[in-house]
Scaffold this active site. Structure first.
Site, PDB file in Angstrom:
ATOM      1  N   HIS A 146      32.070  90.837  -7.076  1.00 34.50           N
ATOM      2  CA  HIS A 146      31.718  91.667  -8.230  1.00 34.50           C
ATOM      3  C   HIS A 146      30.241  92.033  -8.154  1.00 34.50           C
ATOM      4  O   HIS A 146      29.420  91.177  -7.826  1.00 34.50           O
ATOM      5  CB  HIS A 146      31.984  90.894  -9.523  1.00 34.50           C
ATOM      6  CG  HIS A 146      31.507  91.612 -10.743  1.00 34.50           C
ATOM      7  ND1 HIS A 146      32.203  92.688 -11.260  1.00 34.50           N
ATOM      8  CD2 HIS A 146      30.391  91.447 -11.511  1.00 34.50           C
ATOM      9  CE1 HIS A 146      31.542  93.136 -12.320  1.00 34.50           C
ATOM     10  NE2 HIS A 146      30.441  92.410 -12.495  1.00 34.50           N
ATOM     11  N   VAL A 178      46.415 125.757  10.031  1.00 37.15           N
ATOM     12  CA  VAL A 178      47.839 125.633   9.674  1.00 37.15           C
ATOM     13  C   VAL A 178      48.542 124.531  10.465  1.00 37.15           C
ATOM     14  O   VAL A 178      49.768 124.530  10.562  1.00 37.15           O
ATOM     15  CB  VAL A 178      48.576 126.982   9.872  1.00 37.15           C
ATOM     16  CG1 VAL A 178      48.050 128.023   8.911  1.00 37.15           C
ATOM     17  CG2 VAL A 178      48.434 127.481  11.314  1.00 37.15           C
ATOM     18  N   GLU A 180      47.655 128.680   0.601  1.00 34.55           N
ATOM     19  CA  GLU A 180      48.638 127.687   1.055  1.00 34.55           C
ATOM     20  C   GLU A 180      50.046 128.190   0.738  1.00 34.55           C
ATOM     21  O   GLU A 180      50.349 128.501  -0.414  1.00 34.55           O
ATOM     22  CB  GLU A 180      48.376 126.334   0.375  1.00 34.55           C
ATOM     23  CG  GLU A 180      49.488 125.313   0.508  1.00 34.55           C
ATOM     24  CD  GLU A 180      49.885 125.009   1.949  1.00 34.55           C
ATOM     25  OE1 GLU A 180      49.022 124.632   2.743  1.00 34.55           O
ATOM     26  OE2 GLU A 180      51.093 125.168   2.275  1.00 34.55           O
TER      27      GLU A 180
HETATM   28  P1  AMP Z   1      48.642 120.535   8.083  1.00 31.02           P
HETATM   29  O1  AMP Z   1      49.815 120.677   9.014  1.00 31.02           O
HETATM   30  O2  AMP Z   1      48.668 119.311   7.239  1.00 31.02           O
HETATM   31  O3  AMP Z   1      47.316 120.718   8.780  1.00 31.02           O
HETATM   32  O4  AMP Z   1      48.739 121.742   7.036  1.00 31.02           O
HETATM   33  C1  AMP Z   1      48.809 123.098   7.385  1.00 31.02           C
HETATM   34  C2  AMP Z   1      49.219 123.869   6.150  1.00 31.02           C
HETATM   35  O5  AMP Z   1      49.193 125.275   6.428  1.00 31.02           O
HETATM   36  C3  AMP Z   1      50.644 123.556   5.687  1.00 31.02           C
HETATM   37  O6  AMP Z   1      50.566 123.062   4.366  1.00 31.02           O
HETATM   38  C4  AMP Z   1      51.367 124.894   5.751  1.00 31.02           C
HETATM   39  O7  AMP Z   1      52.245 125.070   4.649  1.00 31.02           O
HETATM   40  C5  AMP Z   1      50.230 125.916   5.669  1.00 31.02           C
HETATM   41  N1  AMP Z   1      50.576 127.238   6.252  1.00 31.02           N
HETATM   42  C6  AMP Z   1      51.191 127.476   7.440  1.00 31.02           C
HETATM   43  N2  AMP Z   1      51.339 128.833   7.654  1.00 31.02           N
HETATM   44  C7  AMP Z   1      50.806 129.462   6.568  1.00 31.02           C
HETATM   45  C8  AMP Z   1      50.629 130.847   6.164  1.00 31.02           C
HETATM   46  N3  AMP Z   1      51.035 131.879   6.926  1.00 31.02           N
HETATM   47  N4  AMP Z   1      50.035 131.110   4.968  1.00 31.02           N
HETATM   48  C9  AMP Z   1      49.588 130.084   4.185  1.00 31.02           C
HETATM   49  N5  AMP Z   1      49.732 128.781   4.514  1.00 31.02           N
HETATM   50  C10 AMP Z   1      50.321 128.445   5.677  1.00 31.02           C
END
Ligand code: AMP
Ligand code: FAD
Length: 478
Positions: free
Chosen positions: A451, A277, A211
């Site tokens: 409960h 992502v 992440e």
């Molecule tokens: P979501 O939009 O909630 O599905 O989360 C996607 C996650 O992927 C986000 O927390 C981004 O920070 C993470 N993310 C995006 N690109 C990268 C990358 N190249 N490497 C690691 N994490 C990433």
């Protein structure tokens, strides 16, 4: 085929199919165009949610949770089982059966409610004309008094990790593994990454989640996120924050992932890599340049609070417009638009959209987080209650987590509710109802809860806002 309608909906995901069914129920002559095909190659209504999202992921989460329970926790409560093993093809078959049942259910609801389901692709032209191309390639021009756009979203792909046939996959591919990968990498510790990571971790994969952000679930309440991270790591999910993936290459049947963290360049070899992502609005081929509908700077269809686009009598709902990309948010928008077209005046309350991460324990919340309130300087009181002190949670041998309720210091109105715990996805509905009715913490405290139930933790947290929780030590000084 009929060519003129009161309402044409493009997209039959949760946002579009709710809009279509409600419009037809209200007596409007309605068609719904959707291009998704199921595994059998036949039209499958229900969009991402039913086909590749909420439902299949929850089927696998529930199955894998039961597997962990049988394998690790039954013995703790006196149930002896023999060797427990996972039959992945059967688990997948169960998931596929549920998906087929529900997508078929939407088709039946269309039929029963009088929605004309039109399998194929829709494109909005000028003047609320819609070009409809069926799966055989035949093109017809339809027209409507009102058009509702609900084309949804698709996974984001990133240049450092281009998808391959079956080693580097997105969430859709990750719901189809036919065996448990020994080593599994996941890019992104968002909701989808954590849910898919949980499934495969429970079934035996060594899971590493990379992440980029330094913080975990930044949209959740800080304490919930902190405790949730600890619990998930304790289950074996190797969640590495502050790690940015720079590349991924397939070699010798595995994936070599390169990433950077605070110590510099790192690498990792996994058998499968899931790219999770985030998702982006899907508008490819949807709009003729003369449609009159505009996009915002992030590629979403631009709408006002009532989901109206810039083109008269053209609306857009669901993942393709601003706001959280959640099925229930799209459903409520779809219903609102259909009812407004029919002359009613409903609104969507965007302050009361619940969020859920279906890990175990589940993480669910609605309203403001404590860090948001701190930043805005508003005065508030907090009540919280641990499941470890809840009789039903103890009886069920499932006591991780707590309920936290935040209320305005002056009015006592509930501003946010945050739950980490088994059943949080169900418990959060109580908070949504309370907030929808502008309840105070005291109102919840004065309500009788059955409960023994997990819900009593919500009751006790509400009492705790004023320092009155009963199953806590709270002695007044004499
Ligand atoms: P979501 O939009 O909630 O599905 O989360 C996607 C996650 O992927 C986000 O927390 C981004 O920070 C993470 N993310 C995006 N690109 C990268 C990358 N190249 N490497 C690691 N994490 C990433
Ligand atoms: P979609 O569901 O994406 O549906 C859009 C439909 O329109 C699709 O069938 C598409 O093929 C069709 N379409 C697009 N363009 C056209 C066109 N031009 N012509 C014809 N048809 C077209 N949300 C939750 O609330 N809870 C969850 O637990 C949850 N879990 C998820 C798990 C995963 C793995 C994923 C990927 C998503 C999950 N989501 C969850 C998100 C949820 O699936 C979406 O928020 C929701 O499906 C959005 O609904 P929608 O109707 O806007 O679009």
């Amino acid at each position: 085929m009929r060519t003129s309608y009161d309402v044409i909906v493009i997209g039959a995901g949760p946002a579009g199919y709710h809009a279509a069914i409600r419009a037809a129920q209200l007596g409007l002559n309605t068609a719904c165009i959707d291009k998704s095909l199921g595994k059998d190659g036949k039209p499958a209504y229900g969009g991402t949610c039913l086909n590749w999202g909420c439902i299949p992921s929850k089927a696998l989460l529930d199955s894998s949770h039961k597997f962990v329970d049988a394998n690790q926790h039954f013995a703790e409560i006196g149930i002896k089982v023999g060797k427990v093993s996972a039959d992945i093809p059967k688990m997948m078959a169960h998931k596929d059966k549920v998906v087929a049942q529900l997508t078929g259910g939407v088709a039946a609801l269309f039929k029963g409610n009088g929605v004309n389901g039109l399998p194929g692709t829709g494109k909005l032209l000028a003047g609320r004309q819609v070009e409809y191309t069926n799966h055989e390639g035949a093109v017809a021009t339809l027209s409507a008094e009102h058009v509702i756009l609900a084309p949804g979203s698709v996974p984001v792909d990133i240049p450092p990790a281009p998808l391959t046939d079956d080693l580097i996959v997105d969430s859709t591919g990750a719901l189809e593994f036919q065996s448990v990968p020994k080593r599994l990498g996941i890019i992104g510790a968002g909701v989808i990454g954590l849910e898919l990571g949980s499934v495969w971790n429970r079934l035996g994969s060594e899971v590493v989640v990379l992440e980029a952000l330094d913080s975990f679930l930044p949209m959740a309440d800080d304490r919930i996120a902190r405790d949730g991270l600890k619990l998930l790591r304790g289950q074996g999910l190797d969640i590495r924050l502050g790690t940015r993936v720079m590349g991924a290459e397939v070699a010798a049947g595995a994936v070599n992932v390169s990433y950077q963290d605070k110590d510099g360049d790192q690498s990792l070899t996994v058998d499968k890599l899931i790219v999770a992502v985030g998702r982006r609005p899907y508008t490819e081929g949807l709009l003729d340049p003369d449609s009159g509908v505009n996009l915002d700077e992030r590629g979403f269809l631009y709408v006002n609070d009532l989901c109206a686009t810039d083109a008269p009598n053209v609306y857009a709902v669901g993942d393709v417009v601003r706001g959280p990309m959640l099925a229930h948010k799209g459903m409520e928008e779809g219903i609102m638009v259909a009812e407004r077209i029919a002359g009613q005046k409903p609104l969507v309350n965007y302050d009361c959209v619940p969020s859920v991460v279906y890990t175990h324990p589940e993480i669910a919340w609605v309203g403001k987080t404590e860090q948001e309130l701190k930043a805005s300087g508003d005065a508030y009181n907090v009540g919280s209650f641990p499941f470890a002190a809840n009789g039903r949670a103890l009886a069920a041998n499932d006591t991780d987590g707590f309920v936290k309720i935040i209320a305005d210091a002056e009015t006592d109105r509930i501003l946010g509710v945050h739950i980490l715990g088994a059943g949080a996805s169900e418990l959060i509905a109580q908070a949504v109802i309370a907030m929808e009715f502008d309840a105070c913490a005291e109102d919840l405290g004065l309500t009788m809860f059955a409960h023994p139930t997990l819900s009593e933790a919500v009751h006790e947290a509400a009492l705790g806002v004023a320092g009155h929780a009963v199953h806590m030590i709270n002695r007044k000084k004499k």
